[in-house]
Design a protein around this motif. Structure first.
Motif: not given
Length: 275
Positions: A68-79, A81-83, A112-121, A136-140
């Motif tokens: 999630m800290s990679r430059r090619d990840f679509p959002f900054p990991v800081v901020g 929200i683990h939902v 509805p509040r932004g975009r979500q994605l899953d990190i699968v381990a 599942t993480y939410l980007r507001r």
């Protein structure tokens, strides 16, 4: 790691609009039994040579954070929200088994509040997947559209137990999990992100609830949780468990929800939970 991740908050830091295809892996990961014992103590589990269902999550955390800290990840990991979190435990995992860990991102979608994605381990032993975790993480982005507010929720269930949580819940779990996000460990860090004081890690809350059910859980199961309102530290929370294998965590004072969870049996087929 968080210092490097914070670079992504700098204006003008370009990011793609899609998830990376990368799969990060670590093979032959062994469990430090001293660390396992400390994790069990912090989360309320009994000492055992069998891993709690939530323990491989901390083993995979550095891989997930690196992804999630990679430059090619679509959002900054800081901020982010683990939902929600879903764990599928296919069978008991002995602390002596070497695990092959794998992490990837999946299913970027609208919310509805932004975009979500899953990190699968996943964790595998000799080629067999024995554990799977979907966070599942939410980007507001912008304001929420419609929906029911948390304050409109029904009355909380009757409490089975009450737990008084000190600020050490944040710092102790940060130490055993490797997740040193300042919103969990620092009053100043929490305030920078809009919280009046530090908040408990969501995965600590999930682990603590499972510890309260320890001894009654099947050998293989799926446990889903949704993270609601944050648990401010210090505070007193109420835990409730029902015969239908649902459980919840809410504020002992206000009744506002913190977590809602469900345990279901495991069907034995990879990726499928019994309904």
């Amino acid at each position: 790691m968080y210092a490097r991740a914070a670079i992504g908050l700098v204006p003008g830091f370009n990011r793609p609009g899609w998830l990376p295809d990368a799969v990060l892996e670590r093979t032959g990961v062994t469990v430090d039994r001293t660390h396992l014992a400390e994790y069990n103590r912090v989360c309320g589990f009994r000492l055992s040579d069998t891993l709690p269902a939530t323990y491989p999550h901390v083993l995979a955390f550095r891989l997930a954070f690196r992804l999630m800290s990679r430059r090619d990840f679509p959002f900054p990991v800081v901020g982010l929200i683990h939902v929600a979190n879903r764990i599928e435990l296919h069978r008991p995992i002995d602390a002596g088994e070497a695990l092959d860990l794998s992490v990837h991102a999946a299913d970027l979608r609208e919310h509805p509040r932004g975009r979500q994605l899953d990190i699968v381990a996943t964790a595998a032993v000799d080629g067999e997947v024995v554990w799977r975790d979907v966070s599942t993480y939410l980007r507001r982005e912008g304001r929420a559209q419609g929906g029911r507010r948390e304050s409109d929720q029904a009355e909380p269930p009757a409490a089975s137990a009450r737990w008084r949580l000190s600020p050490r819940v944040g710092t102790d779990y940060a130490r055993v999990s490797g997740d040193h996000n300042p919103i969990h460990t620092s009053r100043l860090g929490a305030r920078l992100f809009g919280f009046p004081r530090p908040i408990a890690h969501g995965m600590w809350s999930k682990a603590r609830c499972l510890a309260a059910l320890e001894g009654r859980l099947p050998e293989a199961y799926t446990v889903d949780v949704s993270f609601k309102l944050p648990v401010l530290l210090p505070s007193t929370v109420a835990f409730a468990a029902a015969p239908d294998w649902t459980f919840a965590l809410h504020s002992a004072k206000s009744g506002k929800p913190h977590l809602a969870g469900t345990v279901t049996g495991w069907s034995g087929d990879p990726g499928l939970a019994a309904q």
